[in-house]
Design a protein around this motif. Structure first.
Motif, PDB file in Angstrom:
ATOM      1  N   ILE A 255      27.228 -32.373  64.649  1.00 59.85           N
ATOM      2  CA  ILE A 255      26.759 -31.060  64.195  1.00 59.85           C
ATOM      3  C   ILE A 255      27.601 -30.668  62.984  1.00 59.85           C
ATOM      4  N   PHE A 256      26.938 -30.279  61.912  1.00 58.80           N
ATOM      5  CA  PHE A 256      27.623 -29.882  60.688  1.00 58.80           C
ATOM      6  C   PHE A 256      27.318 -28.427  60.359  1.00 58.80           C
ATOM      7  N   LEU A 257      28.320 -27.713  59.852  1.00 55.41           N
ATOM      8  CA  LEU A 257      28.090 -26.434  59.185  1.00 55.41           C
ATOM      9  C   LEU A 257      27.960 -26.739  57.703  1.00 55.41           C
ATOM     10  N   MET A 258      26.829 -26.397  57.115  1.00 57.64           N
ATOM     11  CA  MET A 258      26.572 -26.718  55.711  1.00 57.64           C
ATOM     12  C   MET A 258      27.119 -25.620  54.800  1.00 57.64           C
ATOM     13  N   SER A 259      27.544 -26.019  53.614  1.00 58.03           N
ATOM     14  CA  SER A 259      28.044 -25.058  52.631  1.00 58.03           C
ATOM     15  C   SER A 259      26.893 -24.231  52.073  1.00 58.03           C
ATOM     16  N   GLN A 260      27.231 -23.094  51.514  1.00 55.92           N
ATOM     17  CA  GLN A 260      26.269 -22.239  50.836  1.00 55.92           C
ATOM     18  C   GLN A 260      26.780 -21.985  49.418  1.00 55.92           C
ATOM     19  N   PRO A 261      25.882 -21.779  48.446  1.00 55.10           N
ATOM     20  CA  PRO A 261      26.311 -21.683  47.048  1.00 55.10           C
ATOM     21  C   PRO A 261      27.339 -20.579  46.817  1.00 55.10           C
ATOM     22  N   ARG A 262      28.452 -20.972  46.238  1.00 55.06           N
ATOM     23  CA  ARG A 262      29.520 -20.062  45.836  1.00 55.06           C
ATOM     24  C   ARG A 262      30.096 -20.572  44.521  1.00 55.06           C
ATOM     25  N   PRO A 263      30.756 -19.724  43.721  1.00 55.87           N
ATOM     26  CA  PRO A 263      31.361 -20.207  42.478  1.00 55.87           C
ATOM     27  C   PRO A 263      32.349 -21.337  42.757  1.00 55.87           C
ATOM     28  N   VAL A 264      32.267 -22.390  41.962  1.00 57.76           N
ATOM     29  CA  VAL A 264      33.156 -23.535  42.103  1.00 57.76           C
ATOM     30  C   VAL A 264      34.269 -23.484  41.069  1.00 57.76           C
ATOM     31  N   ARG A 265      33.912 -23.131  39.860  1.00 57.06           N
ATOM     32  CA  ARG A 265      34.882 -23.089  38.780  1.00 57.06           C
ATOM     33  C   ARG A 265      34.373 -22.150  37.700  1.00 57.06           C
ATOM     34  N   GLY A 266      35.257 -21.413  37.042  1.00 55.17           N
ATOM     35  CA  GLY A 266      34.847 -20.483  35.994  1.00 55.17           C
ATOM     36  C   GLY A 266      35.637 -20.683  34.714  1.00 55.17           C
ATOM     37  N   ILE A 267      35.047 -20.286  33.617  1.00 58.98           N
ATOM     38  CA  ILE A 267      35.732 -20.316  32.319  1.00 58.98           C
ATOM     39  C   ILE A 267      35.546 -18.962  31.645  1.00 58.98           C
ATOM     40  N   HIS A 268      36.527 -18.571  30.847  1.00 59.85           N
ATOM     41  CA  HIS A 268      36.497 -17.267  30.186  1.00 59.85           C
ATOM     42  C   HIS A 268      36.976 -17.416  28.756  1.00 59.85           C
ATOM     43  N   ARG A 269      36.356 -16.678  27.866  1.00 65.79           N
ATOM     44  CA  ARG A 269      36.751 -16.668  26.457  1.00 65.79           C
ATOM     45  C   ARG A 269      36.694 -15.221  25.992  1.00 65.79           C
ATOM     46  N   SER A 270      37.814 -14.654  25.605  1.00 63.55           N
ATOM     47  CA  SER A 270      37.893 -13.214  25.332  1.00 63.55           C
ATOM     48  C   SER A 270      36.952 -12.776  24.215  1.00 63.55           C
ATOM     49  N   GLU A 271      36.720 -13.642  23.239  1.00 61.11           N
ATOM     50  CA  GLU A 271      35.835 -13.265  22.131  1.00 61.11           C
ATOM     51  C   GLU A 271      34.370 -13.593  22.410  1.00 61.11           C
ATOM     52  N   GLY A 272      34.097 -14.078  23.632  1.00 62.13           N
ATOM     53  CA  GLY A 272      32.733 -14.444  23.984  1.00 62.13           C
ATOM     54  C   GLY A 272      32.422 -15.873  23.585  1.00 62.13           C
ATOM     55  N   THR A 274      29.845 -18.919  21.997  1.00 60.96           N
ATOM     56  CA  THR A 274      28.747 -19.326  21.123  1.00 60.96           C
ATOM     57  C   THR A 274      28.215 -20.657  21.657  1.00 60.96           C
ATOM     58  N   PRO A 275      27.012 -21.038  21.273  1.00 52.73           N
ATOM     59  CA  PRO A 275      26.536 -22.363  21.691  1.00 52.73           C
ATOM     60  C   PRO A 275      27.509 -23.475  21.304  1.00 52.73           C
ATOM     61  N   GLN A 276      28.136 -23.333  20.146  1.00 49.68           N
ATOM     62  CA  GLN A 276      29.067 -24.356  19.685  1.00 49.68           C
ATOM     63  C   GLN A 276      30.331 -24.403  20.541  1.00 49.68           C
ATOM     64  N   SER A 277      30.888 -23.222  20.851  1.00 51.37           N
ATOM     65  CA  SER A 277      32.125 -23.219  21.645  1.00 51.37           C
ATOM     66  C   SER A 277      31.861 -23.665  23.087  1.00 51.37           C
ATOM     67  N   ILE A 278      30.647 -23.388  23.571  1.00 54.31           N
ATOM     68  CA  ILE A 278      30.292 -23.914  24.898  1.00 54.31           C
ATOM     69  C   ILE A 278      30.285 -25.437  24.854  1.00 54.31           C
ATOM     70  N   ALA A 279      29.686 -25.999  23.797  1.00 55.24           N
ATOM     71  CA  ALA A 279      29.610 -27.457  23.671  1.00 55.24           C
ATOM     72  C   ALA A 279      30.998 -28.079  23.503  1.00 55.24           C
ATOM     73  N   ALA A 285      35.283 -28.272  30.032  1.00 53.98           N
ATOM     74  CA  ALA A 285      36.171 -27.724  31.061  1.00 53.98           C
ATOM     75  C   ALA A 285      35.493 -27.693  32.433  1.00 53.98           C
ATOM     76  N   LEU A 286      34.169 -27.540  32.435  1.00 54.75           N
ATOM     77  CA  LEU A 286      33.428 -27.465  33.698  1.00 54.75           C
ATOM     78  C   LEU A 286      32.991 -28.829  34.215  1.00 54.75           C
ATOM     79  N   ARG A 287      32.915 -29.801  33.309  1.00 59.04           N
ATOM     80  CA  ARG A 287      32.270 -31.073  33.646  1.00 59.04           C
ATOM     81  C   ARG A 287      32.896 -31.790  34.837  1.00 59.04           C
TER      82      ARG A 287
END
Length: 305
Positions: A255-272, A274-279, A285-287
């Motif tokens: 018998i298993f208790l299955m996980s439920q979706p929760r945050p795994v890892r987060g990233i923050h950038r004070s200036e917000g 851009t598509p480029q900075s995400i890339a 950092a998330l990969r």
């Protein structure tokens, strides 16, 4: 005589003419529940009807000294699902539990799946579970008690080939269960899910064209439906009064208790971002925490114990 876990309770088990549903109905009756055995007697793809399977299970229950009635209404329409719940109330005076087990398969690779194959599976698994739960919810609210057990699947929780319709319905069902638990906990109503590993008519439709497929099916055949029933009985009983909004899996004697979706890892950038900075910075950092593209059998990779 010692009190049984389900004495005085009335439970509906949909799709209980065979397989997992049958074993749950028999186990519930053995623990003192009065059971509505619901099954329209279709093939695994939902075609044809035969009231024989449900009658046979009721006969088995009565032969063992239990109480049960047959119902052959479909869960896939609101009015007929409501009749299943009313069958319990008319026959036994109340309803205390619903097991949403009825299901069909129409497996097809996504790029080949027809609208009908999508609709048919969603209607039985997701809409059917909603219709059943909604019809019972009125009674549960009035009596301030009740329990749901919904049968989900690791095809939805993890993934599988050729089952977009089934996987979507089964993962949606876990969210439905959570919503019921949140909305109805103040009425002492509980809602939990079980992902079963067991040989059944539905699993019996898996192809066995290659040695690998034959070996996979041989492993599944070891996992008999009666392994699922004890957890379902427990979850519907008062012994599980503090168990709510959980997702379990049962695999033979595990018998298993299955996980439920929760945050795994987060990233923050004070200036917000851009598509480029995400890339350049964000995604690298998330990969390392990405999830692999896996199927259920690759996650549950060991032989059943």
């Amino acid at each position: 005589m010692a009190q049984k876990m389900m004495d005085g309770k009335v439970v509906v088990v949909t799709g209980s003419g065979g397989g997992i549903g049958r074993d749950m109905a028999l186990a519930l009756a053995a623990e003192g529940a009065r059971v509505v055995v619901n099954d329209i007697g279709t093939s695994t793809n939902g075609e044809g009807t035969d009231d024989g399977p449900a009658h046979q299970v009721v006969a088995e229950i009565k032969a063992a000294g239990g109480e049960a009635v047959t119902n052959t209404d479909s869960v896939s329409e609101a009015a007929s699902a409501a009749r299943i719940v009313e069958c319990a109330v008319d026959s036994f005076g109340r309803i205390d539990g619903v097991v949403n087990n009825a299901g069909i398969l129409r497996d097809r690779f996504f790029h080949k799946m027809s609208l009908d194959e999508w609709d048919a599976v969603i209607k039985v698994h997701l809409y059917g579970s909603y219709y059943m739960s909604r019809a019972a919810a009125t009674h549960f609210k009035e009596q301030e008690s009740g329990a749901f057990v919904h049968m989900t699947s690791t095809s939805g929780l993890i993934g599988n080939f050729g089952q977009a319709n089934y996987s979507a319905a089964k993962l949606a069902l876990t969210a439905l269960s959570k919503s019921i638990a949140l909305d109805m906990q103040k009425f002492n109503v509980r809602s939990n899910c079980i992902a079963p590993f067991a040989w059944s008519r539905m699993i019996g439709s898996i192809p066995t064209d290659t040695p690998e497929q034959q070996a996979r099916v041989a492993k599944i055949q070891q996992m008999t439906p009666n392994k699922i029933a004890p957890l379902a009985v427990y979850l519907l009983s008062d012994a599980a009064s503090d168990v709510n909004a959980q997702v379990f899996a049962v695999r033979n004697n595990e018998i298993f208790l299955m996980s439920q979706p929760r945050p795994v890892r987060g990233i923050h950038r004070s200036e917000g971002w851009t598509p480029q900075s995400i890339a350049e910075h964000g995604m690298p950092a998330l990969r390392s925490s990405f999830f692999e593209l896996e199927r259920s059998g690759e996650v549950f990779s060991w032989d059943p114990i």
